[in-house]
Design an enzyme around this catalytic site. Structure first.
Site, PDB file in Angstrom:
ATOM      1  N   LYS A 119       0.840  -1.211   0.000  1.00  0.00           N
ATOM      2  CA  LYS A 119       0.000   0.000   0.000  1.00  0.00           C
ATOM      3  C   LYS A 119       0.871   1.255   0.000  1.00  0.00           C
ATOM      4  CE  LYS A 119      -3.797  -2.396   2.268  1.00  0.00           C
ATOM      5  NZ  LYS A 119      -4.457  -2.778   3.527  1.00  0.00           N
ATOM      6  N   GLN A 126      -4.335  -1.187   9.886  1.00  0.00           N
ATOM      7  CA  GLN A 126      -4.302  -2.523   9.285  1.00  0.00           C
ATOM      8  C   GLN A 126      -4.885  -3.560  10.247  1.00  0.00           C
ATOM      9  OE1 GLN A 126      -3.256  -3.221   6.064  1.00  0.00           O
ATOM     10  NE2 GLN A 126      -3.963  -5.297   6.436  1.00  0.00           N
ATOM     11  N   ASP A 184     -10.902   3.126   4.450  1.00  0.00           N
ATOM     12  CA  ASP A 184     -11.230   1.700   4.347  1.00  0.00           C
ATOM     13  C   ASP A 184     -12.750   1.496   4.298  1.00  0.00           C
ATOM     14  OD1 ASP A 184      -9.213  -0.143   4.029  1.00  0.00           O
ATOM     15  OD2 ASP A 184      -8.710  -0.270   6.165  1.00  0.00           O
TER      16      ASP A 184
END
Ligand code: NAP
Length: 287
Positions: free
Chosen positions: A54, A98, A121
């Site tokens: 990412k 994460q 997200d």
């Protein structure tokens, strides 16, 4: 005729090139590049790879990224303080924590602490709820990427029978909502589903997100179906495979995503796109 390979890597590359140009334009307007903060707690090897990919993708798309690695024994209060600091920073447009987090941390509480307008997200309750009524600030990256792949492939969703195998909050459930919003008739299967094959064999569009190597076999697929394999499983040999037996499925499906090179790269491209959207909103130009 063997199934068409839905090349997520190639489409993601095209999208990322577009984002790289747009990011320069947004940077001119904001006086700084779009910014993404990625928080990684602990040393889960798979998470380390995802996070590295990412961050690298941001660099290639003119998006500033900041990796914040924290030790596995970080306390929830410390992590919440890091999130609060990132919420307050004007140069950070998107925040990603994460998952999975170590067990002693309540991931729901952490996600709820992220400012919804920085929740790239799309996991915050307000974004998840807004998705249900069709008005999310951000769409969760993996199902969002699947929708873009289907759109690019010209797959008809209106009136189609879509079956989603897997009902997680981050893939299966939002995937089902997006397919339904596009006009498909959707069935969501989970581990308690009776006669899974009876469902999968009806699917014009079959999305599999279970996390078990080669879980779906060719005889569970309707001839001509479009098959989206979200699974990422590492075999003891080190090989990465999906949830679908791709080689066998190729002779039944009309189109299928490879693993690797299908949904995975699209997930990253959509993370960049969501970060761009967050930054663009601050320019006052409609996103
Ligand atoms: P998860 O949270 O573990 O959810 C798995 C889902 O599969 C659950 O809903 C579970 O049902 C269902 N399931 C388990 N066994 C089943 C069975 N026998 N029949 C039908 N359904 C069954 O997993 P996830 O986070 O959604 O991830 C799924 C896979 O996608 C993993 O391989 C993950 O690595 C991969 N993934 C890939 C990307 C990408 O970018 N390509 C992104 C995210 C995840 P219950 O609800 O009943 O437990």
């Amino acid at each position: 005729m063997p199934a068409q390979r839905l090349d997520g890597a190639a489409l993601a590359q095209t999208i990322r090139a577009q984002i790289a140009t747009e990011a320069l334009d947004v940077a001119k307007r904001l006086g700084r590049p779009p910014g993404l903060a990625v928080v990684l707690v602990g040393e889960n090897p798979a998470s380390q790879v995802y996070v590295r990919n990412k961050v690298k993708a941001c660099g290639q798309s003119n998006i500033h990224s900041e990796l914040i690695p924290l030790p596995a024994n970080t306390q929830e209060a410390e992590l919440l303080a890091v999130v609060a600091e990132l919420n307050a920073r004007a140069d950070i447009d998107g925040i990603l924590v994460q998952l999975p987090l170590p067990e002693h941390i309540d991931s729901h509480r952490v996600i709820e602490a992220i400012a919804p307008e920085k929740d790239v997200d799309g996991f915050h309750l307000s974004n998840a709820g807004a998705l249900m009524v069709g008005r999310p600030l951000f769409q969760p990256c993996t199902p969002f990427g699947v929708m873009r792949l289907l759109e690019h492939a010209g797959t008809t969703l209106r009136g189609a029978e879509a079956v989603v195998v897997g009902a997680s909050n981050i893939v299966g459930k939002p995937m089902a909502l997006m397919l339904q919003a596009a006009g498909a008739t959707v069935t969501i299967c989970n581990s308690k589903t009776r006669d899974l094959s009876a469902h999968t064999r009806r699917a014009d569009v079959l999305v599999v997100a279970v996390g078990r190597p080669h879980f779906i076999q060719a005889d569970q697929i309707k001839p001509g179906a479009v098959v989206i394999d979200v699974g990422i499983n590492r075999l003891p040999s080190g090989e990465l495979v999906g949830d679908v037996d791709t080689t066998a499925a190729m002779s039944v499906a009309s189109a299928i995503t490879p693993v690797p090179g299908g949904v995975g790269p699209m997930t990253i491209a959509m993370l960049l796109e969501n970060t761009m959207t967050a930054a663009r909103r601050k320019t006052g130009v409609p996103a």
